[in-house]
Design a protein around this motif. Structure first.
Motif, PDB file in Angstrom:
ATOM      1  N   ILE A 262       5.606   4.802  -6.289  1.00  0.00           N
ATOM      2  CA  ILE A 262       6.587   5.768  -5.768  1.00  0.00           C
ATOM      3  C   ILE A 262       7.165   5.297  -4.433  1.00  0.00           C
ATOM      4  O   ILE A 262       8.373   5.036  -4.347  1.00  0.00           O
ATOM      5  CB  ILE A 262       5.948   7.172  -5.684  1.00  0.00           C
ATOM      6  CG1 ILE A 262       5.520   7.606  -7.102  1.00  0.00           C
ATOM      7  CG2 ILE A 262       6.943   8.187  -5.082  1.00  0.00           C
ATOM      8  CD1 ILE A 262       4.710   8.863  -7.188  1.00  0.00           C
ATOM      9  N   VAL A 263       6.337   5.193  -3.406  1.00  0.00           N
ATOM     10  CA  VAL A 263       6.786   4.570  -2.152  1.00  0.00           C
ATOM     11  C   VAL A 263       5.648   3.698  -1.617  1.00  0.00           C
ATOM     12  O   VAL A 263       4.469   3.984  -1.845  1.00  0.00           O
ATOM     13  CB  VAL A 263       7.169   5.594  -1.041  1.00  0.00           C
ATOM     14  CG1 VAL A 263       8.420   6.386  -1.379  1.00  0.00           C
ATOM     15  CG2 VAL A 263       6.019   6.521  -0.679  1.00  0.00           C
ATOM     16  N   SER A 264       6.041   2.653  -0.875  1.00  0.00           N
ATOM     17  CA  SER A 264       5.032   1.877  -0.128  1.00  0.00           C
ATOM     18  C   SER A 264       5.338   2.100   1.349  1.00  0.00           C
ATOM     19  O   SER A 264       6.473   2.429   1.719  1.00  0.00           O
ATOM     20  CB  SER A 264       5.101   0.392  -0.481  1.00  0.00           C
ATOM     21  OG  SER A 264       6.364  -0.119  -0.125  1.00  0.00           O
ATOM     22  N   PHE A 265       4.299   1.975   2.179  1.00  0.00           N
ATOM     23  CA  PHE A 265       4.478   2.221   3.612  1.00  0.00           C
ATOM     24  C   PHE A 265       4.347   0.914   4.382  1.00  0.00           C
ATOM     25  O   PHE A 265       3.549   0.046   4.015  1.00  0.00           O
ATOM     26  CB  PHE A 265       3.428   3.232   4.109  1.00  0.00           C
ATOM     27  CG  PHE A 265       3.621   4.591   3.515  1.00  0.00           C
ATOM     28  CD1 PHE A 265       4.575   5.477   4.027  1.00  0.00           C
ATOM     29  CD2 PHE A 265       2.887   4.995   2.405  1.00  0.00           C
ATOM     30  CE1 PHE A 265       4.770   6.721   3.463  1.00  0.00           C
ATOM     31  CE2 PHE A 265       3.081   6.247   1.831  1.00  0.00           C
ATOM     32  CZ  PHE A 265       4.019   7.115   2.361  1.00  0.00           C
ATOM     33  N   ASP A 266       5.137   0.818   5.451  1.00  0.00           N
ATOM     34  CA  ASP A 266       5.036  -0.346   6.337  1.00  0.00           C
ATOM     35  C   ASP A 266       3.851  -0.125   7.269  1.00  0.00           C
ATOM     36  O   ASP A 266       3.456   1.017   7.517  1.00  0.00           O
ATOM     37  CB  ASP A 266       6.339  -0.506   7.128  1.00  0.00           C
ATOM     38  CG  ASP A 266       7.513  -0.683   6.176  1.00  0.00           C
ATOM     39  OD1 ASP A 266       7.381  -1.489   5.236  1.00  0.00           O
ATOM     40  OD2 ASP A 266       8.528   0.018   6.335  1.00  0.00           O
ATOM     41  N   THR A 267       3.310  -1.236   7.777  1.00  0.00           N
ATOM     42  CA  THR A 267       2.096  -1.097   8.600  1.00  0.00           C
ATOM     43  C   THR A 267       2.421  -0.630  10.027  1.00  0.00           C
ATOM     44  O   THR A 267       1.565  -0.082  10.703  1.00  0.00           O
ATOM     45  CB  THR A 267       1.310  -2.424   8.662  1.00  0.00           C
ATOM     46  OG1 THR A 267       2.221  -3.447   9.019  1.00  0.00           O
ATOM     47  CG2 THR A 267       0.650  -2.743   7.344  1.00  0.00           C
ATOM     48  N   GLU A 268       3.653  -0.854  10.496  1.00  0.00           N
ATOM     49  CA  GLU A 268       3.983  -0.482  11.877  1.00  0.00           C
ATOM     50  C   GLU A 268       4.164   1.030  11.992  1.00  0.00           C
ATOM     51  O   GLU A 268       4.781   1.642  11.126  1.00  0.00           O
ATOM     52  CB  GLU A 268       5.310  -1.115  12.334  1.00  0.00           C
ATOM     53  CG  GLU A 268       5.355  -2.611  12.261  1.00  0.00           C
ATOM     54  CD  GLU A 268       5.809  -3.094  10.904  1.00  0.00           C
ATOM     55  OE1 GLU A 268       6.309  -2.297  10.097  1.00  0.00           O
ATOM     56  OE2 GLU A 268       5.638  -4.302  10.639  1.00  0.00           O
ATOM     57  N   PHE A 269       3.630   1.605  13.049  1.00  0.00           N
ATOM     58  CA  PHE A 269       3.964   2.996  13.353  1.00  0.00           C
ATOM     59  C   PHE A 269       3.901   3.215  14.854  1.00  0.00           C
ATOM     60  O   PHE A 269       3.231   2.484  15.583  1.00  0.00           O
ATOM     61  CB  PHE A 269       3.087   4.007  12.594  1.00  0.00           C
ATOM     62  CG  PHE A 269       1.616   3.887  12.860  1.00  0.00           C
ATOM     63  CD1 PHE A 269       1.015   4.646  13.858  1.00  0.00           C
ATOM     64  CD2 PHE A 269       0.825   3.035  12.109  1.00  0.00           C
ATOM     65  CE1 PHE A 269      -0.346   4.536  14.098  1.00  0.00           C
ATOM     66  CE2 PHE A 269      -0.538   2.917  12.337  1.00  0.00           C
ATOM     67  CZ  PHE A 269      -1.122   3.670  13.339  1.00  0.00           C
ATOM     68  N   GLY A 270       4.638   4.201  15.323  1.00  0.00           N
ATOM     69  CA  GLY A 270       4.653   4.523  16.751  1.00  0.00           C
ATOM     70  C   GLY A 270       4.139   5.930  16.936  1.00  0.00           C
ATOM     71  O   GLY A 270       4.620   6.861  16.284  1.00  0.00           O
TER      72      GLY A 270
ATOM     73  N   LEU B  65       0.862  -1.184   0.000  1.00  0.00           N
ATOM     74  CA  LEU B  65       0.000   0.000   0.000  1.00  0.00           C
ATOM     75  C   LEU B  65       0.894   1.228   0.000  1.00  0.00           C
ATOM     76  O   LEU B  65       1.873   1.280   0.762  1.00  0.00           O
ATOM     77  CB  LEU B  65      -0.883   0.008   1.251  1.00  0.00           C
ATOM     78  CG  LEU B  65      -1.885  -1.140   1.373  1.00  0.00           C
ATOM     79  CD1 LEU B  65      -2.425  -1.225   2.790  1.00  0.00           C
ATOM     80  CD2 LEU B  65      -3.023  -0.970   0.369  1.00  0.00           C
ATOM     81  N   GLY B  66       0.575   2.202  -0.833  1.00  0.00           N
ATOM     82  CA  GLY B  66       1.438   3.385  -0.852  1.00  0.00           C
ATOM     83  C   GLY B  66       1.017   4.400  -1.893  1.00  0.00           C
ATOM     84  O   GLY B  66      -0.140   4.421  -2.329  1.00  0.00           O
ATOM     85  N   ILE B  67       1.978   5.216  -2.301  1.00  0.00           N
ATOM     86  CA  ILE B  67       1.691   6.363  -3.179  1.00  0.00           C
ATOM     87  C   ILE B  67       1.932   5.985  -4.641  1.00  0.00           C
ATOM     88  O   ILE B  67       3.019   5.521  -5.006  1.00  0.00           O
ATOM     89  CB  ILE B  67       2.570   7.575  -2.795  1.00  0.00           C
ATOM     90  CG1 ILE B  67       2.338   7.969  -1.328  1.00  0.00           C
ATOM     91  CG2 ILE B  67       2.295   8.756  -3.708  1.00  0.00           C
ATOM     92  CD1 ILE B  67       3.254   9.092  -0.828  1.00  0.00           C
ATOM     93  N   GLU B  68       0.901   6.235  -5.460  1.00  0.00           N
ATOM     94  CA  GLU B  68       1.003   5.947  -6.893  1.00  0.00           C
ATOM     95  C   GLU B  68       1.251   7.236  -7.688  1.00  0.00           C
ATOM     96  O   GLU B  68       1.793   7.188  -8.792  1.00  0.00           O
ATOM     97  CB  GLU B  68      -0.293   5.268  -7.359  1.00  0.00           C
ATOM     98  CG  GLU B  68      -0.190   4.673  -8.726  1.00  0.00           C
ATOM     99  CD  GLU B  68      -1.458   3.946  -9.141  1.00  0.00           C
ATOM    100  OE1 GLU B  68      -2.374   3.770  -8.301  1.00  0.00           O
ATOM    101  OE2 GLU B  68      -1.540   3.569 -10.322  1.00  0.00           O
ATOM    102  N   ALA B  69       0.814   8.366  -7.137  1.00  0.00           N
ATOM    103  CA  ALA B  69       1.047   9.655  -7.814  1.00  0.00           C
ATOM    104  C   ALA B  69       1.170  10.720  -6.734  1.00  0.00           C
ATOM    105  O   ALA B  69       0.477  10.654  -5.716  1.00  0.00           O
ATOM    106  CB  ALA B  69      -0.112   9.981  -8.752  1.00  0.00           C
ATOM    107  N   ILE B  70       2.062  11.687  -6.946  1.00  0.00           N
ATOM    108  CA  ILE B  70       2.236  12.771  -5.972  1.00  0.00           C
ATOM    109  C   ILE B  70       2.514  14.064  -6.739  1.00  0.00           C
ATOM    110  O   ILE B  70       3.285  14.058  -7.695  1.00  0.00           O
ATOM    111  CB  ILE B  70       3.369  12.432  -4.970  1.00  0.00           C
ATOM    112  CG1 ILE B  70       3.519  13.516  -3.886  1.00  0.00           C
ATOM    113  CG2 ILE B  70       4.701  12.195  -5.645  1.00  0.00           C
ATOM    114  CD1 ILE B  70       4.400  13.100  -2.706  1.00  0.00           C
ATOM    115  N   SER B  71       1.825  15.148  -6.353  1.00  0.00           N
ATOM    116  CA  SER B  71       2.013  16.421  -7.058  1.00  0.00           C
ATOM    117  C   SER B  71       2.052  17.576  -6.087  1.00  0.00           C
ATOM    118  O   SER B  71       1.356  17.570  -5.076  1.00  0.00           O
ATOM    119  CB  SER B  71       0.875  16.682  -8.044  1.00  0.00           C
ATOM    120  OG  SER B  71       0.912  15.738  -9.056  1.00  0.00           O
ATOM    121  N   LEU B  72       2.849  18.562  -6.447  1.00  0.00           N
ATOM    122  CA  LEU B  72       3.086  19.740  -5.606  1.00  0.00           C
ATOM    123  C   LEU B  72       2.505  20.985  -6.270  1.00  0.00           C
ATOM    124  O   LEU B  72       2.587  21.140  -7.487  1.00  0.00           O
ATOM    125  CB  LEU B  72       4.609  19.922  -5.462  1.00  0.00           C
ATOM    126  CG  LEU B  72       5.128  21.231  -4.883  1.00  0.00           C
ATOM    127  CD1 LEU B  72       4.820  21.326  -3.390  1.00  0.00           C
ATOM    128  CD2 LEU B  72       6.641  21.345  -5.089  1.00  0.00           C
TER     129      LEU B  72
END
Ligand code: COA
Length: 400
Positions: A168-176, A3-10
């Protein structure tokens, strides 16, 4: 499932103020703003720009890169909201012509609601992997004239399409995460400018980083040494430097200060010349790293720290996708930044003083050079938005 970002725009406004000129006007040594705080320029949104127009301008570009009929939710993260009730996302949804079956709402928790939106979006996509979620983080950082916070203003938006096919990036499920009820920065309903205890907010930021990191380690078996790069929430670039050296100490890293600096310096380039964008700042930092790093970052792990005053924070991690460069437009971003118009301190103060009517009277906003969307005016207490040509001829521009 990834799961992550497929497109990113500024998107950031076309006007900026040099912090060297601001320092001169305020009788401050420019080195304080440029070296001490780490900022060179700050974006100044024109009177016909707000979080909706900036968000729509960023989102328009992001959705060109995907099948927009698969977007089933738009989440808008902001702390510069334009209405107490109606979500800014509904205006953007309409400007972009998204399907009426697509959900649309706004979220808030200072600068870290964009990260809350990201994890919410990933949960939604995990339930329906064929769908996409559009996240828009858009803010105007505004402090009082001649206050300590003045050089840390800015404005801009980032739009991200979250999907189960990230490029672009995928995210890991763990977060603190870490939450503490503190008053380091807030904006009561009757104020246009934030109230901030700057020195206290830096202390709480560092404490929240330490606590989030400890909580992250309870969930994940990752170690500091496994991360190649770090992106921090960026109220100003020196904050990230302070944070990264602090984390290096806590994690007992044996890297030198120079080696630690290399791990986050590319994430700072855009913020240094745009300024604080609150909810968008961390993700503008991520885009800056991906756009400007000399090396191929495919497969690299990035430690991410999101902080929202008040306060809530999260430490989490991302992995850069193979071939991510094909999904980015660094030349377009750099062209937009290079094409901006420098304004004088007088023009900045004039724009700062500009106010929309609060009595519902009819008002047409003077046209400035903006992106594709602008705030045309107010009618009967309603904000009226319109699509314009991306570039307005100079002779048609009206100054505030
Ligand atoms: N040359 C080089 N550096 C200089 C300098 C000079 N002539 N004069 C001052 N500095 C340095 C200071 O040593 C300090 O660095 P340090 O933090 O490493 O000690 C830095 O510039 C800032 O100076 P300071 O006196 O602390 O600035 P300030 O009281 O004007 O406030 C902020 C700075 C960032 C606190 C203020 O801009 C602010 O409140 N911003 C908004 C809040 C915010 O962004 N909070 C962050 C958490 S979200």
């Amino acid at each position: 499932m990834k799961l992550g970002i497929e497109a990113i725009s500024l998107y950031t406004p076309n006007k900026y103020l040099s912090l060297e000129k601001l320092a001169q006007a305020r009788g401050v040594d420019p080195k304080k703003f440029i070296t001490g705080i780490g900022q060179e320029k700050m974006a100044v949104p024109a009177p016909d720009e707000d979080v909706v127009t900036m968000g729509a301008n960023a989102a328009y570009q992001a959705i060109q890169q995907v099948d927009d009929s698969s977007i089933d939710t738009v989440i808008f993260a902001t702390e510069s909201g334009i209405d107490q009730s109606k979500a800014a996302s509904i205006y953007v949804h309409s400007l972009l012509g998204l399907s009426s079956s697509c959900r649309s709402f706004e979220v808030k928790q200072a600068c870290c609601s964009s990260t809350a939106a990201l994890y919410m979006a990933m949960s939604m996509v995990a339930l329906k992997p064929e769908k996409r979620v559009l996240i828009i983080a858009s803010d105007v950082a505004r402090y009082g004239l001649e206050t300590a916070g003045e050089p840390t203003q800015g404005g801009g938006a980032i739009a991200m399409v979250v999907s189960a096919t990230p490029t672009i990036v995928s995210f890991d499920t763990e977060f603190g995460s870490y939450t503490e009820d503190v008053m380091d920065f807030w904006r009561p309903n009757y104020r246009d400018e934030a109230v901030v205890d700057g020195k206290y907010s830096i202390k709480i930021y560092l404490k929240a980083l330490e606590e989030s990191w400890k909580n992250y380690l309870k969930e994940s078996n990752a170690s500091f040494g496994e991360f190649d790069y770090f992106c921090y929430h960026l109220p100003f670039t020196r904050m990230a430097e302070k944070a990264h050296f602090h984390l290096g100490r806590i994690a007992e890293s044996d890297l030198s200060r120079e080696e630690l600096a290399v791990q986050m310096e590319d994430s700072l380039h855009y913020n240094r010349i745009i300024g604080n964008c609150y909810t968008a700042s961390l993700y503008i930092g991520l885009l800056s790293l991906l756009d400007t790093a000399d090396k191929d970052l495919s497969g690299k792990r990035i430690g991410m720290f999101s902080y929202g005053s008040g306060a809530m924070a999260s430490f989490f991690s991302a992995t850069v996708c193979e071939g991510y460069k094909k999904a980015l437009q660094p030349e377009q971003n750099q062209k937009m930044l290079a094409a901006r118009e420098e304004i004088s301190v007088e023009e900045y103060q004039k724009i700062y003083a500009h106010q929309l009517p609060v009595d519902g009277s009819e008002y047409k906003t003077a046209q400035h050079e903006t992106g594709r969307y602008r705030l045309a005016g107010i009618s009967d207490h309603k904000r009226i938005y319109e699509a314009v040509k991306a570039t307005v001829p100079a002779e048609e521009l009206v100054h505030a």
